[in-house]
Design a protein around this motif. Sequence first.
Motif, short mmCIF file in Angstrom:
data_model
loop_
_atom_site.label_atom_id
_atom_site.label_comp_id
_atom_site.label_asym_id
_atom_site.label_seq_id
_atom_site.Cartn_x
_atom_site.Cartn_y
_atom_site.Cartn_z
N LYS A 57 -1.91 16.08 40.10
CA LYS A 57 -3.26 16.42 40.55
C LYS A 57 -3.35 17.94 40.66
CE LYS A 57 -5.56 13.88 43.64
NZ LYS A 57 -5.89 13.35 44.99
N PHE A 58 -4.07 18.55 39.74
CA PHE A 58 -4.19 20.01 39.74
C PHE A 58 -5.42 20.40 40.55
CE2 PHE A 58 -5.33 24.21 38.63
CZ PHE A 58 -4.18 24.84 38.19
N LYS A 59 -5.20 21.14 41.63
CA LYS A 59 -6.31 21.61 42.46
C LYS A 59 -6.25 23.13 42.55
CE LYS A 59 -7.11 19.26 46.25
NZ LYS A 59 -6.93 18.42 47.46
N GLY A 60 -7.25 23.79 41.99
CA GLY A 60 -7.23 25.25 42.01
C GLY A 60 -8.00 25.77 40.82
N CYS A 61 -7.56 26.92 40.32
CA CYS A 61 -8.16 27.50 39.12
C CYS A 61 -7.21 27.24 37.96
CB CYS A 61 -8.38 29.00 39.29
SG CYS A 61 -8.92 29.81 37.77
N LEU A 62 -7.65 26.44 37.02
CA LEU A 62 -6.86 26.21 35.80
C LEU A 62 -7.48 27.08 34.70
CD1 LEU A 62 -4.65 24.77 34.24
CD2 LEU A 62 -6.11 22.78 34.04
N TYR A 63 -6.64 27.92 34.15
CA TYR A 63 -7.11 28.97 33.24
C TYR A 63 -6.61 28.64 31.84
CZ TYR A 63 -5.95 33.83 31.50
OH TYR A 63 -5.72 34.97 30.79
N PHE A 64 -7.54 28.58 30.90
CA PHE A 64 -7.23 28.27 29.51
C PHE A 64 -7.29 29.56 28.70
CE2 PHE A 64 -7.61 23.60 29.57
CZ PHE A 64 -8.18 23.43 30.82
N SER A 65 -6.16 29.90 28.09
CA SER A 65 -6.13 31.04 27.20
C SER A 65 -6.22 30.47 25.78
CB SER A 65 -4.82 31.77 27.45
OG SER A 65 -4.70 32.84 26.60
N LEU A 66 -7.32 30.76 25.09
CA LEU A 66 -7.59 30.12 23.80
C LEU A 66 -7.60 31.13 22.67
CD1 LEU A 66 -10.72 28.05 24.93
CD2 LEU A 66 -8.32 27.30 24.92
N MET A 67 -7.26 30.66 21.48
CA MET A 67 -7.44 31.49 20.30
C MET A 67 -8.32 30.73 19.32
SD MET A 67 -4.57 33.51 18.15
CE MET A 67 -4.21 34.86 19.22
N LEU A 68 -9.36 31.39 18.82
CA LEU A 68 -10.30 30.74 17.90
C LEU A 68 -9.77 30.96 16.49
CD1 LEU A 68 -13.63 31.93 19.60
CD2 LEU A 68 -12.16 29.97 20.17
N THR A 69 -8.90 30.07 16.04
CA THR A 69 -8.22 30.25 14.75
C THR A 69 -9.11 29.73 13.63
OG1 THR A 69 -7.16 28.09 14.44
CG2 THR A 69 -6.11 29.60 16.01
N PRO A 70 -8.80 30.08 12.38
CA PRO A 70 -9.59 29.54 11.27
C PRO A 70 -9.55 28.01 11.24
CG PRO A 70 -8.19 31.35 10.54
CD PRO A 70 -7.79 31.06 11.94
N LEU A 71 -8.54 27.41 11.86
CA LEU A 71 -8.46 25.94 11.89
C LEU A 71 -9.02 25.36 13.19
CD1 LEU A 71 -4.91 25.40 10.33
CD2 LEU A 71 -7.13 25.16 9.22
N GLY A 72 -9.76 26.19 13.92
CA GLY A 72 -10.37 25.70 15.17
C GLY A 72 -9.69 26.29 16.39
N PRO A 73 -10.32 26.11 17.57
CA PRO A 73 -9.76 26.68 18.80
C PRO A 73 -8.43 26.03 19.17
CG PRO A 73 -12.08 26.08 19.09
CD PRO A 73 -11.64 25.51 17.77
N LYS A 74 -7.48 26.83 19.59
CA LYS A 74 -6.18 26.31 20.03
C LYS A 74 -5.79 26.97 21.35
CE LYS A 74 -4.70 25.19 15.45
NZ LYS A 74 -3.64 24.69 14.63
N VAL A 75 -4.99 26.25 22.12
CA VAL A 75 -4.52 26.79 23.40
C VAL A 75 -3.32 27.69 23.15
CG1 VAL A 75 -3.55 26.23 25.67
CG2 VAL A 75 -5.28 24.73 24.64
N ILE A 76 -3.39 28.92 23.67
CA ILE A 76 -2.28 29.86 23.60
C ILE A 76 -1.38 29.65 24.82
CG2 ILE A 76 -1.74 32.31 23.89
CD1 ILE A 76 -2.57 31.94 21.17
N GLU A 77 -2.00 29.48 25.95
CA GLU A 77 -1.24 29.15 27.16
C GLU A 77 -2.18 28.72 28.26
OE1 GLU A 77 0.69 32.22 29.40
OE2 GLU A 77 -1.10 33.45 29.48
N TYR A 78 -1.61 28.09 29.28
CA TYR A 78 -2.36 27.78 30.50
C TYR A 78 -1.85 28.70 31.61
CZ TYR A 78 -3.27 23.10 28.45
OH TYR A 78 -3.65 22.05 27.67
N ASN A 79 -2.76 29.05 32.54
CA ASN A 79 -2.32 29.68 33.77
C ASN A 79 -2.84 28.85 34.94
OD1 ASN A 79 -0.96 31.97 32.66
ND2 ASN A 79 -2.96 32.76 32.10
N SER A 80 -2.16 28.94 36.05
CA SER A 80 -2.49 28.06 37.18
C SER A 80 -3.22 28.81 38.28
CB SER A 80 -1.20 27.44 37.71
OG SER A 80 -0.35 28.46 38.19
#
Length: 422
Positions: free
Chosen positions: A263-286
């Motif tokens: 159960k994640f409670k807080g700020c979940l931060y998505f670091s994304l890269m918009l690649t030619p093959l679509g958006p991908k996750v680079i990393e998560y931060n908590s």
Amino acid sequence: MKIAVVGSGGREHVIASCIRKNPQVEKIYVLPGNIGMEDVAIPVNISALDFPSILKFCLDEKIDYVVVGQDDPLANGLVDLLEEHSIPCFGPNKKAAQIEASKIFAQRLMEKYDIPTAKFEVFEKYEDAKKYLESASFPQVIKADGLALGKGVIIANNLQEGLQAIKSMMLDAKFGQAGNKIVIEEFLTGPEVSVLTFCDGKTILPMISSMDHKRAYDNNKGPNTGGMGTISPNPCYTKEIEEYCKKNIIDKTLYALNQEGIKFKGCLYFSLMLTPLGPKVIEYNSRFGDPEAQVVLPLLKNDLLDVMQHVSNETLNQVNLKFKNEYACCVILASKGYPDSYQKGYLIDLNGLKNVYFSGVSKKDGKLVTNGGRVLGIVNFGKSLQEAISNTYKDVRKISCENLFYRKDIGKSGIDFIKGEN
Ligand code: AMP
Ligand code: GLY
């Protein structure tokens, strides 16, 4: 109410500034904070990792709510400890914070639940990583498994750089234990987007998007840093991409965590890269990004403390997030030499500037001096992105300090994107 914010950087300063606006808030303490935050909070000389002292302080001072801003206390279980003592707080527990604290955990979660990310391999032995690199094509992205102040990612352009990176992590322990295990990832390309979300374990609400600038120097040159500047919203994150990411990345991540009993409670931060093959996750931060928080939170129209309490009470479904219809820009002034070694103790003259979030500062003979890698974050706003950027740089130029540097191109790729679209 009495609030404690745990952490010491610009992120904690902006969190405290936003919480200050809540009329029920009487006092805000920052542990340890810094001298620059005194406009909104009281710095208390307790380290963010000194859990017994934090607990004692919260109990003695009858703190009503704790916000944990920084990644390492989260990864080490500060929230678990506070909850054991019935102290309400904002931030994920140790189990949930793994999504940031272990790149291997995050990559395996994404693989299992088919969340788009880079292809990757995990290595626990130097010899195996070396063998892999010897037959790989370059660039390759080499990441320490654990927390490394945003600096544990090395993009190796050739075998020599790759071998040097794995040696520094796995044999020379450049990032301590964080580099005992590593991930080697496919090199992705495309614009980067940071999406911070509020998550109460059941509902996940994205905030307005932003763009960080991780490299130390202009034109994305130089080593990775904790972040040298941000803009919000991020023009590359169009409505269409936003809808795709909400469904295929953000909601799917909440589902994946729940399936794993987390159960994640807080700020979940998505670091994304918009690649030619679509958006991908680079990393998560908590936790909130630094300096993403400095541009995103001032644009939030809701009362920050109220939203955070909805996260704690698991009633986020009652919240409708609203953001100002403006652009924000943050430029970081860092000590020359950062992210490697740098000197401290240089006089800073703000020339009356007020829109400053402080990170690495202290006082010497009553005067403000540099005391860290990232030192100041200047934030300003505008009706257009260009206006926000111009307003911010106008302020940046007012500051005098002989040992600070800053990037001159924060937001430029956002402007180029807007021009390319028209
Ligand atoms: P991280 O700490 O994982 O966010 O990585 C820091 C920075 O390294 C990111 O913001 C990207 O600029 C870059 N990076 C990380 N992973 C990759 C990848 N797989 N391909 C290209 N660049 C990457
Ligand atoms: N600005 C990047 C981070 O907070 O991780």
